[in-house]
Write a protein that holds these residues in place. Structure first.
Motif, PDB file in Angstrom:
ATOM      1  N   LEU A   1      -5.456   3.821  -4.083  1.00  0.00           N
ATOM      2  CA  LEU A   1      -4.156   3.180  -3.921  1.00  0.00           C
ATOM      3  C   LEU A   1      -3.057   4.160  -3.536  1.00  0.00           C
ATOM      4  CD1 LEU A   1      -4.158   0.619  -6.864  1.00  0.00           C
ATOM      5  CD2 LEU A   1      -4.900   0.309  -4.506  1.00  0.00           C
ATOM      6  N   GLU A   2      -3.272   5.463  -3.803  1.00  0.00           N
ATOM      7  CA  GLU A   2      -2.263   6.448  -3.421  1.00  0.00           C
ATOM      8  C   GLU A   2      -2.201   6.596  -1.905  1.00  0.00           C
ATOM      9  OE1 GLU A   2      -0.281   8.000  -5.631  1.00  0.00           O
ATOM     10  OE2 GLU A   2      -1.227   6.859  -7.244  1.00  0.00           O
ATOM     11  N   SER A   3      -3.370   6.659  -1.268  1.00  0.00           N
ATOM     12  CA  SER A   3      -3.428   6.810   0.194  1.00  0.00           C
ATOM     13  C   SER A   3      -3.575   5.474   0.907  1.00  0.00           C
ATOM     14  CB  SER A   3      -4.596   7.718   0.580  1.00  0.00           C
ATOM     15  OG  SER A   3      -5.831   7.157   0.139  1.00  0.00           O
ATOM     16  N   ASN A   4      -3.941   4.414   0.139  1.00  0.00           N
ATOM     17  CA  ASN A   4      -4.123   3.066   0.681  1.00  0.00           C
ATOM     18  C   ASN A   4      -5.216   3.013   1.746  1.00  0.00           C
ATOM     19  OD1 ASN A   4      -3.391   0.344   0.482  1.00  0.00           O
ATOM     20  ND2 ASN A   4      -2.184   0.461   2.352  1.00  0.00           N
ATOM     21  N   ASN A   5      -6.223   3.870   1.617  1.00  0.00           N
ATOM     22  CA  ASN A   5      -7.336   3.887   2.563  1.00  0.00           C
ATOM     23  C   ASN A   5      -8.568   3.247   1.924  1.00  0.00           C
ATOM     24  OD1 ASN A   5      -5.890   5.281   4.557  1.00  0.00           O
ATOM     25  ND2 ASN A   5      -6.377   7.255   3.612  1.00  0.00           N
ATOM     26  N   ILE A   6      -9.242   2.390   2.709  1.00  0.00           N
ATOM     27  CA  ILE A   6     -10.505   1.803   2.239  1.00  0.00           C
ATOM     28  C   ILE A   6     -11.583   2.883   2.315  1.00  0.00           C
ATOM     29  CG2 ILE A   6     -12.266   0.058   2.644  1.00  0.00           C
ATOM     30  CD1 ILE A   6     -10.128  -1.733   3.807  1.00  0.00           C
ATOM     31  N   VAL A   7     -12.166   3.209   1.166  1.00  0.00           N
ATOM     32  CA  VAL A   7     -13.183   4.262   1.130  1.00  0.00           C
ATOM     33  C   VAL A   7     -14.579   3.657   1.188  1.00  0.00           C
ATOM     34  CG1 VAL A   7     -14.085   6.210  -0.204  1.00  0.00           C
ATOM     35  CG2 VAL A   7     -11.626   5.737  -0.190  1.00  0.00           C
TER      36      VAL A   7
ATOM     37  N   GLU B   1      -5.825  -8.734 -11.839  1.00  0.00           N
ATOM     38  CA  GLU B   1      -6.250  -8.449 -10.463  1.00  0.00           C
ATOM     39  C   GLU B   1      -5.462  -7.251  -9.948  1.00  0.00           C
ATOM     40  OE1 GLU B   1      -6.556 -10.922  -6.225  1.00  0.00           O
ATOM     41  OE2 GLU B   1      -5.030 -11.440  -7.719  1.00  0.00           O
ATOM     42  N   ILE B   2      -6.151  -6.308  -9.311  1.00  0.00           N
ATOM     43  CA  ILE B   2      -5.513  -5.141  -8.695  1.00  0.00           C
ATOM     44  C   ILE B   2      -5.298  -5.435  -7.217  1.00  0.00           C
ATOM     45  CG2 ILE B   2      -5.694  -2.665  -8.240  1.00  0.00           C
ATOM     46  CD1 ILE B   2      -7.737  -2.548 -10.570  1.00  0.00           C
ATOM     47  N   ILE B   3      -4.081  -5.240  -6.754  1.00  0.00           N
ATOM     48  CA  ILE B   3      -3.757  -5.495  -5.348  1.00  0.00           C
ATOM     49  C   ILE B   3      -3.169  -4.227  -4.747  1.00  0.00           C
ATOM     50  CG2 ILE B   3      -2.562  -7.033  -3.742  1.00  0.00           C
ATOM     51  CD1 ILE B   3      -2.208  -8.986  -6.011  1.00  0.00           C
ATOM     52  N   ASP B   4      -3.584  -3.888  -3.527  1.00  0.00           N
ATOM     53  CA  ASP B   4      -3.029  -2.683  -2.906  1.00  0.00           C
ATOM     54  C   ASP B   4      -1.554  -2.918  -2.551  1.00  0.00           C
ATOM     55  OD1 ASP B   4      -2.836  -3.002   0.343  1.00  0.00           O
ATOM     56  OD2 ASP B   4      -4.381  -4.282  -0.532  1.00  0.00           O
ATOM     57  N   PRO B   5      -0.722  -1.887  -2.676  1.00  0.00           N
ATOM     58  CA  PRO B   5       0.735  -2.041  -2.493  1.00  0.00           C
ATOM     59  C   PRO B   5       1.130  -2.670  -1.166  1.00  0.00           C
ATOM     60  CG  PRO B   5       0.220   0.108  -3.423  1.00  0.00           C
ATOM     61  CD  PRO B   5      -1.082  -0.518  -3.059  1.00  0.00           C
ATOM     62  N   LYS B   6       0.448  -2.300  -0.088  1.00  0.00           N
ATOM     63  CA  LYS B   6       0.823  -2.826   1.222  1.00  0.00           C
ATOM     64  C   LYS B   6       0.696  -4.344   1.269  1.00  0.00           C
ATOM     65  CE  LYS B   6       0.021  -2.097   6.161  1.00  0.00           C
ATOM     66  NZ  LYS B   6      -0.791  -1.389   7.184  1.00  0.00           N
ATOM     67  N   THR B   7      -0.357  -4.873   0.666  1.00  0.00           N
ATOM     68  CA  THR B   7      -0.552  -6.328   0.635  1.00  0.00           C
ATOM     69  C   THR B   7       0.554  -7.008  -0.164  1.00  0.00           C
ATOM     70  OG1 THR B   7      -2.954  -6.063   0.802  1.00  0.00           O
ATOM     71  CG2 THR B   7      -2.140  -8.168  -0.035  1.00  0.00           C
ATOM     72  N   VAL B   8       0.921  -6.406  -1.317  1.00  0.00           N
ATOM     73  CA  VAL B   8       1.983  -6.980  -2.144  1.00  0.00           C
ATOM     74  C   VAL B   8       3.307  -6.982  -1.383  1.00  0.00           C
ATOM     75  CG1 VAL B   8       3.210  -6.816  -4.343  1.00  0.00           C
ATOM     76  CG2 VAL B   8       0.817  -6.143  -4.206  1.00  0.00           C
TER      77      VAL B   8
END
Length: 506
Positions: free
Chosen positions: A168-174, A220-227
């Motif tokens: 979530l810090e880099s917002n990259n799908i690993v 539920e955990i949501i990535d910041p960009k989506t929120v």
């Protein structure tokens, strides 16, 4: 036959056709009505109600005035230019403001509670809180169900398809998994960690724990960009009247409390960023003056100690008592020299800053240092404003906006003009310093006719007075900047905080 009679006959014929149609298919009509009523019942029974939350914000718009006072300049909005309402509205709606709102409210975590056959938003009404381990993979948009066994233990599980694991810090799908299962017994306050997730679940002292074997809670955990994108699409900004600068901010949400917090925090973040922009010039001015004071204070302390030691050892009166006329003239020249030296230091700072930096938001304009140079002041203000506008557009993903290219060209032209202007004023300042130095030399020649001991004292005093004059000048400018910083207020007023519109869902 009259026209009116023809119309009446035609209308009666249409009515008979409709009645015949209903009569022949009355069973179908009755069945359809029943189906629709049942469908409406289930929709109202199981659909999540949505509430409208609204608030109003006044954005003050200054009239364009000519700033003359140093304090007014530092206190000015957008460096003395007329505040543009549409620009401020754009800033209010921008992603950076919403992003900070999301961070402040920790909206990357959604909490739910089971209500019948569905899970409903349980914002601030859940007996635990989840704390994510930073810089670790987390499964996003995945629901974790929790069954609380007792005050220390719980069971957590999750089953999902097409799961993305992100940092979530880099917002990259690993990692991307087509199927993902997780189940574990956990304890409150202890870290739950695997290679694919890491978080701690703490009990919330503000909400009572209910012990059940059922999975009645979830998060539920949501990535910041989506929120950010989700909230940005939900928010509505309406100008109340054409001739007013009041904005109504509204949001439709299933959780009234969350909606209120989002809008209120959005207004608070916007107000704080507005105040930070107003304080920005005062802050960098104070930092610059502090560095200059630090450099000059050491020299001032040394010369002051030397002066006191020399007077004490030789038991001398102050030189002004022995040669008051020459000393007074000399002090005036030293004050002028101090001002010129301070100005030269500033021009050297600007020249060095432009040579080493591409970020012009932290530049100090001449007016903030009490330097009367209207042309350079205007050029640097335009440069800072143009750079701020260009940065704002780029941050909001407007790189292809034609205005970005125009602002880039404007910045390049302003930079060239400022550099040429700085070179010119540096030469002029050097000439002025040389002229004052010549006049000082003449006075020093007169002082040289004084006895040897007095000449020694005069030399020490000259160094002390120059450093003291520069130090006092900088202290005065620092005090002005501090007063301005303390008196700054945001250029907006919250007229109505966020509240639910109406008495129920919309």
């Amino acid at each position: 036959m009259p026209t009116n009679q023809n119309i009446n006959i035609h209308d009666e014929s249409d009515i008979k056709k409709i009645v015949d149609l209903i009569t022949r298919h009355y069973k179908l009509f009755i069945i359809s009505i029943i189906i629709l009523l049942v469908l409406a019942f289930f929709i109202n029974r199981f659909a999540t109600p949505t509430y409208k939350i609204a608030a109003s914000l006044l954005i003050k718009e200054e009239t364009q005035t000519q700033r003359r006072d140093v304090t007014d300049f530092i206190n000015s909005s957008l460096f003395g230019l007329s505040q543009n309402f549409q620009n401020e509205l754009w800033i209010l709606k921008s992603s950076p403001v919403i992003e900070q709102t999301v961070k402040n409210l920790d909206l990357t975590l959604n909490y739910f509670q089971k209500n019948g056959l569905k899970y409903v938003d349980a914002y601030k009404n859940i007996p635990f809180k989840v704390f994510l381990l930073p810089n670790h993979l987390q499964p996003v948009s995945v629901q974790f169900d929790i069954a609380i066994k007792d005050k220390e233990n719980f069971i957590i599980k999750s089953n999902s398809k097409n799961v993305s694991l992100k940092n979530l810090e880099s917002n990259n799908i690993v990692i991307h998994k087509k199927k993902w299962n997780f189940e574990q017994h956990g304890k409150f306050g202890q870290l739950i960690e695997t290679s694919e997730l890491a978080f701690i679940i703490q009990p919330d002292i503000n909400n009572k724990l209910f012990y059940k074997d059922e999975f009645v809670y979830s998060f539920e955990i949501i990535d910041p960009k989506t929120v950010i994108e989700r909230i940005k699409n939900q928010l509505r900004f309406n100008v109340v009247q054409k001739d007013a600068t009041v904005v109504e901010i509204s949001l439709n949400t299933p959780s009234p409390e969350k909606g209120k917090d989002i809008i209120n925090e959005l207004m608070n973040v916007y107000s704080q960023q507005n105040l930070d922009r107003k304080n920005h010039l005062a802050n960098i001015t104070i930092d610059y003056i502090d560095r200059q004071l630090s450099e000059i204070s050491d020299s001032l302390s040394r010369t002051e100690n030397n002066l006191q030691t020399f007077r004490s050892s030789h038991q001398l009166l102050d030189i002004t008592e022995q040669a008051s006329g020459i000393s007074s003239q000399y002090m005036d020249l030293q004050n002028k020299m101090a001002e010129l030296v301070t100005r030269k230091r500033y021009y050297d700072y600007v020249s060095d800053y432009l040579a080493k930096n591409n970020d012009f938001s932290n530049m100090i304009v001449p007016a903030s240092m009490g330097i009367q140079d209207p042309l350079l002041n205007s050029l640097m203000s335009e440069l800072i404003t143009a750079y701020a506008q260009r940065t704002s557009l780029i941050q909001n993903q407007q790189e292809k906006n034609p205005l970005v290219q125009r602002l880039t060209i404007q910045i390049e032209n302003l930079l060239k003009t400022i550099k040429d202007n700085i070179n010119a004023v540096q030469k002029t300042t050097d000439i002025s310093i040389d002229e004052i130095q010549k006049r000082i030399n003449k006075v020093e020649a007169q002082i040289s006719n004084l006895p040897h001991t007095q000449r020694q004292l005069g030399g020490i005093e000259r160094k002390y007075r120059l450093n003291d004059a520069i130090y006092n000048y900088l202290l005065e400018k620092r005090a002005e900047a501090k007063i301005t910083q303390a008196s700054n207020l945001p250029d907006n007023i919250i007229i109505e905080p966020a509240n639910m519109v109406g008495t129920g869902p919309v």
